[in-house]
Every structure is written in structure tokens, then in C-alpha cells.
Motif scaffolding. Structure first.
Motif, PDB file in Angstrom:
ATOM      1  N   ASP A 191       0.812  -1.216   0.000  1.00 28.25           N
ATOM      2  CA  ASP A 191       0.000   0.000   0.000  1.00 28.25           C
ATOM      3  C   ASP A 191       0.845   1.265   0.000  1.00 28.25           C
ATOM      4  O   ASP A 191       0.325   2.373   0.113  1.00 28.25           O
ATOM      5  CB  ASP A 191      -0.902   0.022   1.246  1.00 28.25           C
ATOM      6  N   LEU A 192       2.119   1.080  -0.078  1.00 31.67           N
ATOM      7  CA  LEU A 192       3.020   2.202   0.094  1.00 31.67           C
ATOM      8  C   LEU A 192       3.048   3.152  -1.097  1.00 31.67           C
ATOM      9  O   LEU A 192       2.994   2.749  -2.230  1.00 31.67           O
ATOM     10  CB  LEU A 192       4.407   1.594   0.242  1.00 31.67           C
ATOM     11  N   ILE A 193       3.139   4.426  -0.793  1.00 34.99           N
ATOM     12  CA  ILE A 193       3.358   5.407  -1.861  1.00 34.99           C
ATOM     13  C   ILE A 193       4.744   5.995  -1.680  1.00 34.99           C
ATOM     14  O   ILE A 193       5.068   6.500  -0.612  1.00 34.99           O
ATOM     15  CB  ILE A 193       2.345   6.568  -1.758  1.00 34.99           C
ATOM     16  N   PHE A 194       5.569   5.843  -2.667  1.00 33.70           N
ATOM     17  CA  PHE A 194       6.907   6.418  -2.572  1.00 33.70           C
ATOM     18  C   PHE A 194       7.001   7.677  -3.406  1.00 33.70           C
ATOM     19  O   PHE A 194       6.737   7.670  -4.574  1.00 33.70           O
ATOM     20  CB  PHE A 194       7.959   5.426  -3.065  1.00 33.70           C
ATOM     21  N   ASN A 195       7.416   8.754  -2.773  1.00 32.15           N
ATOM     22  CA  ASN A 195       7.712   9.966  -3.522  1.00 32.15           C
ATOM     23  C   ASN A 195       9.147  10.406  -3.242  1.00 32.15           C
ATOM     24  O   ASN A 195       9.515  11.515  -3.536  1.00 32.15           O
ATOM     25  CB  ASN A 195       6.767  11.094  -3.078  1.00 32.15           C
ATOM     26  N   LEU A 196       9.872   9.510  -2.621  1.00 33.44           N
ATOM     27  CA  LEU A 196      11.185   9.896  -2.103  1.00 33.44           C
ATOM     28  C   LEU A 196      12.224   9.684  -3.193  1.00 33.44           C
ATOM     29  O   LEU A 196      13.098   8.847  -3.082  1.00 33.44           O
ATOM     30  CB  LEU A 196      11.527   9.036  -0.885  1.00 33.44           C
ATOM     31  N   ASN A 197      12.122  10.468  -4.267  1.00 31.36           N
ATOM     32  CA  ASN A 197      12.953  10.091  -5.407  1.00 31.36           C
ATOM     33  C   ASN A 197      14.406  10.561  -5.317  1.00 31.36           C
ATOM     34  O   ASN A 197      15.171  10.358  -6.230  1.00 31.36           O
ATOM     35  CB  ASN A 197      12.308  10.525  -6.721  1.00 31.36           C
ATOM     36  N   GLN A 198      14.767  11.181  -4.179  1.00 33.39           N
ATOM     37  CA  GLN A 198      16.188  11.458  -3.946  1.00 33.39           C
ATOM     38  C   GLN A 198      16.815  10.424  -3.007  1.00 33.39           C
ATOM     39  O   GLN A 198      17.999  10.503  -2.687  1.00 33.39           O
ATOM     40  CB  GLN A 198      16.365  12.851  -3.311  1.00 33.39           C
ATOM     41  N   LEU A 199      15.972   9.465  -2.573  1.00 29.72           N
ATOM     42  CA  LEU A 199      16.430   8.482  -1.592  1.00 29.72           C
ATOM     43  C   LEU A 199      17.619   7.686  -2.127  1.00 29.72           C
ATOM     44  O   LEU A 199      17.616   7.221  -3.253  1.00 29.72           O
ATOM     45  CB  LEU A 199      15.277   7.513  -1.292  1.00 29.72           C
ATOM     46  N   LYS A 200      18.649   7.565  -1.273  1.00 32.85           N
ATOM     47  CA  LYS A 200      19.820   6.776  -1.673  1.00 32.85           C
ATOM     48  C   LYS A 200      19.881   5.451  -0.922  1.00 32.85           C
ATOM     49  O   LYS A 200      20.451   4.490  -1.407  1.00 32.85           O
ATOM     50  CB  LYS A 200      21.111   7.558  -1.395  1.00 32.85           C
TER      51      LYS A 200
END
Ligand SMILES: *[C@@H]1O[C@H](CO)[C@@H](O)[C@H](O)[C@H]1NC(C)=O
Ligand SMILES: *[C@@H]1O[C@H](CO)[C@@H](O)[C@H](O)[C@H]1NC(C)=O
Ligand SMILES: *[C@@H]1O[C@H](CO)[C@@H](O)[C@H](O)[C@H]1NC(C)=O
Ligand SMILES: *[C@@H]1O[C@H](CO)[C@@H](O)[C@H](O)[C@H]1NC(C)=O
Ligand SMILES: *[C@@H]1O[C@H](CO)[C@@H](O)[C@H](O)[C@H]1NC(C)=O
Ligand SMILES: *[C@@H]1O[C@H](CO)[C@@H](O)[C@H](O)[C@H]1NC(C)=O
Ligand SMILES: *[C@@H]1O[C@H](CO)[C@@H](O)[C@H](O)[C@H]1NC(C)=O
Ligand SMILES: *[C@@H]1O[C@H](CO)[C@@H](O)[C@H](O)[C@H]1NC(C)=O
Ligand SMILES: *[C@@H]1O[C@H](CO)[C@@H](O)[C@H](O)[C@H]1NC(C)=O
Ligand SMILES: *[C@@H]1O[C@H](CO)[C@@H](O)[C@H](O)[C@H]1NC(C)=O
Ligand SMILES: *[C@@H]1O[C@H](CO)[C@@H](O)[C@H](O)[C@H]1NC(C)=O
Ligand SMILES: *[C@@H]1O[C@H](CO)[C@@H](O)[C@H](O)[C@H]1NC(C)=O
Length: 687
Positions: free
Chosen positions: A87-96
Motif C-alpha cells: 500500500d506504500l506510496i513512494f515519492n522519495l525520489n532522492q532516496l539513496k
């Protein structure tokens, strides 16, 4: 109620999140949206997350970049997070870096996870993820992927390296992956470490895998591989290759000249036949060689003038024949040798007198002779810590010479050999001795009091002999059974030990102890001819988990002080001549899982408190004066009573045997066994 409460918490959290957004914008709003998706997917709030800290960059497990302010690391290992990850929404597109290992996350992987185009490290190990991995994965910056110990199925996602060209570490172990290793793996040009251990992968190990230019560690153990392709023209940089517990058969191919850097080769538990190929037995690089549990045969022949780096050699449980090669003593760095369970004969070579580096030696279940000479030779090794000679030297006499010296010995196993003699005086003063197993011999005489002075001893097994006289009271002063502090024991490099015990009633199980220190605290004097009392001072041995005194001729009463053995799991006093009652205080022994006072002369009522209630009649039968529970009601006069269908003592015919001992390197133990142990322990039955 619980559900309502959780919904309320979630609502509260969403509200709190809103307030964070409105109050402090240092936290990137896309990132906050991503985090809120993450929080919503979790079943309970995440500790250390919330508006008490002004910016999400200050929340536990979150690291923001100082330049961009964007979240670059999300690390919440071992937080007991529970939730449906899909169900997760990821918007963390700088995540390393995303590290969520050791939680209870379930569901398939969310596709939005694969939109994290800066992600370098992804660790989702030890969760409960399931399903197949998506066909299309776009994580172009990925370097480390660990999804081990989940419930993934389907094929390995080796297409991964098409888009993620910089991958260095891939860990897929302990899942349910099937299929072959696909050719696309050839794209993983930067791969240094690949583990697919404990899956159901089949086929052969392809040479394009072995030739990956940077690959150093390849863990393929516990799968269904059937062969390895030769690598002929080019060489491999592999440092560690583990193909144990697969379905290899036939000869070990003579390809090791091409492994210029190989220092660990493990191929135990396959169906390999033939001898050790020349490229292995002349290898200058091999440090650890483990070929245990195969059908290898012929003489043992290693070229020690070449094998300068060999430190540990495990050839146990094969069909090797002939004698122990004398030249092993010239392998300058060889510390650990396990030759148990082969068809070897003869004696310990004279050359072993000069074996300075030897620290661990197991020769169980061979056909060796001349114990006396063997010990005289071995005492010259200044660092000998573990010596296992079980099931050899049949009917010989254990030498008692006072001049034998084994100052550094930590574990000594000379069991199941029908040896005669007494407990030798050369054990006196072995202050490092932690484990002594002399079980299943024909030893006679008294148990000497000096054993009580061995301050490191916490495992003493003298069962199945003919020891007589009283149990020396000094045994109740064994320091390590009184206050053994496992945290102070230093780990030894040379294990694991495999040991067969009848842990659950009649079932033989092979237990694996990676260290001496993992052995239980045990005092086993069962099946001897001991007389006299059970000293009340036995109650001092607070760390004991096993106290076994069955099948002797002990008399007197059962001391109630035994109820202070708070760690005791097995307490067996059956088949003696004990009188009096069963102490009421035994109800306090909370860890007790095996208990017997059967076949004594006990009287009075069976306490119906605590764990004691859980044992069957077999634990009490054969005491004509006992009443209560299965027997006569206690109000009546205690009439002699036939116990119905008395079952035979379960342990009667079983002699405990230390079947064989194996070893691995510390590296193997930590990386491999810790990670993979739950699915890897395969039941060896002792043969
Ligand atoms: C705020 O953040 C700090 C550092 O990350 C953390 O130690 C602390 O527990 C957080 N406080 C609350 C109330 O969440
Ligand atoms: C916003 O965050 C910054 C940096 O953490 C802090 O100095 C400031 O006080 C915060 N503002 C509010 C309104 O919480
Ligand atoms: C997890 O979520 C997915 C999609 O919302 C749903 O199909 C699935 O049944 C859920 N699984 C569990 C265990 O709740
Ligand atoms: C994730 O965190 C755990 C626990 O701190 C750590 O052992 C593990 O190495 C981390 N994973 C990665 C890939 O750094
Ligand atoms: C590589 O990424 C592209 C673009 O997202 C995608 O279409 C393709 O399926 C990916 N390839 C693999 C093997 O995952
Ligand atoms: C090995 O070399 C030979 C001749 O040099 C060549 O014919 C063969 O294709 C090569 N094999 C591989 C696997 O590269
Ligand atoms: C290995 O050999 C044993 C005994 O010969 C046989 O029972 C077993 O099926 C073989 N296993 C494989 C995978 O070939
Ligand atoms: C392999 O050994 C060679 C020298 O024998 C060395 O140059 C090279 O760096 C080593 N490779 C690895 C991966 O350790
Ligand atoms: C032997 O081992 C040492 C230390 O691990 C290593 O530096 C050396 O290169 C090895 N020698 C060979 C010939 O591989
Ligand atoms: C063992 O190694 C030495 C030194 O490299 C070599 O001279 C000898 O031929 C080798 N012996 C065998 C049997 O391969
Ligand atoms: C004996 O062990 C010590 C400490 O572990 C070590 O420093 C020493 O080199 C060893 N001696 C031999 C001959 O291997
Ligand atoms: C037995 O213990 C007593 C005191 O507890 C001690 O004086 C005696 O030396 C011990 N006997 C031996 C042989 O160690």
C-alpha cells in the motif's frame, strides 16, 4: 476495539502530519507525501516520527541531504514495524538508502518502490514479503540489494543489471526462488558479492558467472544445482565459493588453477565422488577447504609445500581410506583438521609431534589404534584446544600417565570407544577445559574430586560407564556451573560442532553448536554404579540446564535445594533407590521440560504445582509409595498399586554419542550459519 483504536491513531497521525506540513517546510513536501504513504501502510505509529521534531529530517531513521534538503536515507531496521508494504506510496525520489530489515512487513513489493531513481542501498531483509518480483525494475543508481529471508517466489530478477549497471552486492538468500541462473547476469559487471543461498535454484553454475570480472564471493549453498561448467580460458577472481548442500555428483572438476584468488572453497553435503583434484590439493591460495559429507574416496594427499595458506581442512564423513598423511604437519598454517567418519586406519603420525599450528583435531569414527601413543604425540602441539577422538581405539586402556600435558585444551571428547581405565590424573589442572565427554566407555573407579577444581568446565558427560562410589561433593563446586557467564567466553574459530542427542524423547536430532560456548551447561552421570546421596549442594549449580543421574544406585532423599536450579531443563533421577518425598518446591522449576523420578522408592503425594503437572505417569511410575494425580488418591492409605501399562523408560536403550564434529571458519559461521541457519540445518542421523 483494537481496530477502532488503530484507525484513531492513523487519523491522529495524518492530522499531525498536516500540522507539520503547515508549520515547517524545511521538509520537502514530496518527501512528506512519500512518508505519509509509508506511515499509512504501517499498522502502528513509528516511534520517533511525528511533529514533536520540527522537521521530518529530524525523525528517527531519516537523513536529509544538507545541500538539497531531500531525504537520502530511510533506515528503520529492527523496529518491529508491521504493515502491508504494497500500500506504500513512494515519492522519495532522492532516496539513496532504504533499510527496513528485520521488521514484519508483508505483501508484494510496491511498484512505486522502483521509481526511486537515486536509490543506492535497498535492504528489506528478514521481513515477510511475498509474491514475485516485477519484470521491470528501474533503479539506475542501485549498488546494494538485500531481500534475503522473505517469502519471494518465481525467477531471480537478473534483468536488474540491465538498468542497474552499478550493482555490487545482491543477496537473495532464504527465499523460494526457482529456475536457472539466467545469462543476463553477465551484465552485472560490477558485481562483487552474490548470494542465492537457500532457494530452489537448479541447473549448472555457468561459466559466465564465474568469470564476472569483480565477483569475489559467490554463495550458492542449499539449492538444487547439479554441476559446474569448466572455466578454461580465463581466470576467476573469486575469493570465496560456496556450493554446499546442492546436488553435485561425480568428480570434483580439476579447474582450480583458474581461480587465482580462491581462499574459501566449500562443497560439503553433495554427492561428490573420486579424489581431490590436483588443482585443489596443490592450491597456494586455499585457506579453508570444506568437503564434508560427500562420497570422496582414495588416499588423502595434499601437497603441503604448496599449500602454504591452508588453515582449515574438513574432509569428514567421506570414504577416504589409508592412513593420516604424515606430511599434513608440514602445512605451516594448518590449524583445524577434521577427518572424522572416513575409512582411515593406523595411528597418529610421529610427524605430528612437530605440528606447532594444530589447534583443532577431530578423528571420530575411524579405525585408529594406540591411544596411548597418540596422546603422547599430540601433547606436543602447543596450541591444541579441541581434541575429538570418539569411536576409535576400541577396548584400549586410557593412559593415566601423570606426564601427559594438555595445558591449552578446551574440549576433550573420548567417547563411545569401550575404553577401560579410570579418569586420568593428567586432567588435573586443565584450567581451560570447558567440555569433557568420556561417555559410553568401560571406565571404572571413583569420580575423582579434583574434577571439581576445573574452573572452566561447564559440560561434563561421564554417562554410560562403570564409575562407582559416591559422587564427590567437590563436583558441586564446579565454578562454571555455578556462575558461567557466556558473555565472557571468547568465541573459538574452529567450530561448529555437530552433536547427536536424543533431545525430544526418542528422536535423534543433530544439534549444531557453532561455538563451544553454545553447549548447554550439563552434568551427566547417568548409567553408572554410583552410590550414596544426591548432595543438597547440587542446588548451587545455578547455571545447569541438564542434570542427569538416572540408572545409578543413589540413595537418600531428593534435596529440596534442587529447586534453586532455576535454569534446569532436564532433571532425571529415575532408576535409583531414592526415598522420601518429591519436594513441593519443584513446582518452581519453570524451564523444566524433561523430568523423571520414576523407579525409586519415593512416597507421599506428587506435587500438582507448576511444570510438574505437565509430566505423564512415566515420570513417576515405579514408586510404590507415591500417590496423587495418575495414582491413588492421597486421602486413602497409600496402598500398593500397579501402574497401568507402564511404558518402558524412553532413554533406556539409547547411548548418547557425539557423532562427529565439524568445523568452519569464523567467517563461515557468522555470515553463513547465522543468516541461513533456520533452513539449513539438515538432519544428519549418526551412522
Ligand atoms: C526527535 O528526533 C531525535 C533525533 O532524531 C530523536 O532522538 C527523538 O526521539 C525525536 N523526538 C521525538 C519526540 O520523536
Ligand atoms: C523548522 O525547522 C527548522 C530547522 O529544523 C527550525 O529551526 C525551525 O524552528 C522550524 N520551524 C518551526 C515553525 O517549527
Ligand atoms: C495488501 O494490500 C493489497 C493491495 O491493497 C491487498 O490486495 C492485499 O490483500 C493486502 N494483503 C494483506 C495481507 O493485507
Ligand atoms: C541495515 O541495518 C542493519 C541493522 O542496523 C544492518 O545490520 C545492515 O547492515 C543494514 N543494511 C545495509 C545494506 O547497510
Ligand atoms: C529498464 O528500465 C526501463 C525504463 O523504466 C523499463 O522499461 C525496462 O523494463 C527496464 N528493464 C528491466 C530489465 O527491468
Ligand atoms: C577457449 O579458447 C579456445 C581457443 O583459444 C577457443 O576456441 C574457445 O572458444 C575458448 N572458449 C571460451 C569459453 O572462451
Ligand atoms: C545422493 O546419493 C544418495 C545415496 O547414493 C542418494 O540417495 C541421493 O538421491 C543422491 N542425491 C542426489 C541429489 O543425487
Ligand atoms: C587476485 O589476485 C591478484 C594477484 O594474485 C591481485 O592482483 C588481484 O587484485 C586479486 N583480485 C581480487 C579480487 O582480490
Ligand atoms: C595467503 O593468505 C594471505 C593472507 O590471507 C594473503 O595475503 C596471500 O596473498 C595468500 N597467498 C596466496 C598465494 O594466495
Ligand atoms: C609438491 O609441491 C612441490 C613444490 O612446489 C613440487 O616440487 C612437487 O612436485 C609437488 N608434489 C606433487 C606430488 O605434486
Ligand atoms: C598459538 O596461538 C597463539 C595465540 O592464538 C598464536 O599467537 C601463536 O602463533 C600460535 N602458535 C602457533 C605455533 O601456531
Ligand atoms: C575438594 O574440596 C575441598 C573443599 O571444598 C578442598 O579442600 C579439596 O582440596 C578438594 N579436593 C580436591 C581433590 O580438589
Amino acid at each position: 476495539m483494537v481496530v477502532v483504536f488503530e484507525i484513531w491513531l492513523l487519523v491522529m497521525f495524518s492530522l499531525q502530519l498536516q500540522s507539520v506540513i503547515s508549520q515547517n517546510l524545511t521538509c520537502n513536501s514530496d518527501d512528506l507525501t512519500g512518508l505519509s504513504g509509508f506511515m499509512n501502510a504501517m499498522e502502528s505509529p513509528i516511534d520517533g516520527w511525528g511533529p514533536a521534531n520540527s522537521s521530518c529530517c529530524n525523525w528517527v531513521g531519516i537523513t536529509c541531504s544538507s545541500s538539497s534538503g531531500r531525504i537520502v536515507r530511510l533506515e528503520l531496521p529492527k523496529k518491529r514495524l508491521t504493515g502491508n508494504f504494497s500500500d506504500l506510496i513512494f515519492n522519495l525520489n532522492q532516496l539513496k538508502s532504504l533499510n527496513l530489515s528485520h521488521n514484519f512487513l508483508k505483501g508484494p513489493l510496491p511498484t512505486s518502490l522502483f521509481l526511486l531513481d537515486n536509490l543506492e542501498v535497498l535492504d528489506l531483509s528478514s521481513n515477510k514479503f511475498n509474491g514475485v518480483l516485477p519484470d521491470s525494475i528501474y533503479l539506475p543508481a542501485l549498488q546494494v540489494l538485500d531481500i534475503s529471508d522473505n517469502n519471494f517466489r518465481g525467477f531471480l530478477p537478473f534483468g536488474l543489471c540491465v538498468n542497474s549497471t552499478g550493482i555490487r552486492v545482491l543477496t537473495f538468500s532464504v527465499n523460494y526462488f526457482t529456475g536457472n541462473i539466467p545469462p543476463q547476469i553477465g551484465n552485472c559487471g560490477f558485481l562483487e558479492h552474490l548470494s542465492v543461498a537457500s532457494n530452489s535454484i537448479s541447473g549448472i553454475i555457468p561459466d559466465f558467472l564465474l568469470r564476472l570480472p569483480r565477483l569475489q564471493e559467490l554463495d550458492l549453498q542449499d539449492n538444487e544445482f547439479t554441476g559446474i561448467s569448466g572455466i578454461r580460458n580465463s581466470s576467476s577472481e573469486l575469493v570465496r565459493l560456496d556450493i554446499s548442500s546442492n546436488r553435485f555428483s561425480g568428480n570434483i572438476p580439476d579447474i582450480f588453477y583458474n581461480f587465482r584468488n580462491l581462499s574459501h572453497f566449500l562443497s560439503h553435503s553433495n554427492n561428490l565422488t573420486g579424489g581431490v583434484p590436483a588443482s585443489l590439493s596443490n592450491s597456494q591460495t586455499i585457506s579453508s577447504l570444506n568437503l564434508r559429507n560427500n562420497y570422496l574416496d582414495g588416499p588423502i594427499d595434499f601437497n603441503c609445500s604448496k599449500m602454504i595458506n591452508l588453515t582449515s581442512l574438513d574432509l569428514s564423513n567421506n570414504n577416504f581410506s589409508g592412513t593420516i598423511p604424515a606430511n599434513l604437519a608440514s602445512c605451516l598454517n594448518l590449524k583445524s583438521i577434521n577427518l572424522a567418519r572416513n575409512k582411515l586406519t593406523g595411528q597418529i603420525p610421529e610427524s605430528f609431534k612437530n605440528f606447532r599450528s594444530l589447534s583443532y583435531l577431530s578423528l571420530s569414527s575411524g579405525s585408529f589404534s594406540n591411544l596411548s601413543t597418540s596422546l603422547k604425540i599430540l601433547q606436543h602441539s602447543p596450541n591444541l584446544t579441541v581434541l575429538v577422538l570418539a569411536m576409535n581405539f576400541y577396548t584400549e586402556q586410557l593412559p593415566s600417565d601423570g606426564y601427559l600435558r594438555f595445558k591449552t585444551l578446551e574440549a576433550l571428547v573420548i567417547s563411545s570407544s569401550s575404553l577401560t581405565g579410570t579418569i586420568p590424573s593428567w586432567l588435573n589442572g586443565l584450567t581451560h577445559l570447558q567440555l569433557l565427554d568420556f561417555s559410553s566407555n568401560h571406565f571404572t573407579g571413583q569420580i575423582p574430586a579434583f574434577l571439581g577444581d576445573l574452573k572452566s568446565l561447564f559440560y561434563l558427560d561421564l554417562s554410560n560407564n562403570s564409575f562407582s562410589g559416591e559422587i564427590p561433593k567437590n563436583l558441586t563446586a564446579l565454578q562454571s556451573m555455578i556462575s558461567r557467564d557466556i558473555s565472557l567466553q571468547k568465541p573459538s574459530q574452529d567450530f561448529p560442532i555437530y552433536m547427536s542427542r536424543n533431545v525430544i524423547s526418542n528422536t535423534w536430532m543433530t544439534l549444531q553448536y557453532d561455538e563451544i560456548m553454545m553447549f548447554p551447561t550439563l552434568l551427566d552421570l547417568s548409567n553408572n554404579l554410583l552410590t550414596g546421596p544426591i548432595w543438597p549442594e547440587f542446588g548451587n549449580l545455578k547455571k545447569l540446564s541438564v542434570l542427569d543421574l538416572k540408572h545409578n544406585n543413589l540413595s537418600g532423599t531428593i534435596p529440596s535445594s534442587l529447586s534453586s536450579l532455576r535454569n534446569i531443563e532436564t532433571l532425571d533421577m529415575s532408576y535409583n533407590s531414592l526415598t522420601g518425598t518429591i519436594p513441593l518446591s519443584f513446582g518452581n522449576l519453570h524451564f523444566l521440560s524433561k523430568f523423571s523420578v520414576a523407579h525409586n522408592d519415593l512416597t507421599g503425594s506428587i506435587p500438582s504445582t507448576g511444570q510438574l503437572q505437565t509430566f505423564s505417569i512415566a515420570s513417576f511410575e515405579g514408586n510404590s509409595g507415591l500417590c496423587g494425580k495418575y495414582l491413588l488418591k492421597c486421602e486413602k492409605t497409600q496402598v500398593l498399586l500397579e501402574t497401568p501399562a507402564a511404558s518402558k523408560d524412553e532413554d533406556d536403550s539409547i547411548t548418547r554419542v557425539l557423532a562427529f564434529i565439524g568445523f568452519g571458519t569464523g567467517f563461515l559461521v557468522t555470515v553463513f550459519y547465522l543468516l541461513v541457519v533456520p533452513r539449513l540445518i539438515k538432519g544428519y542421523t549418526h551412522s
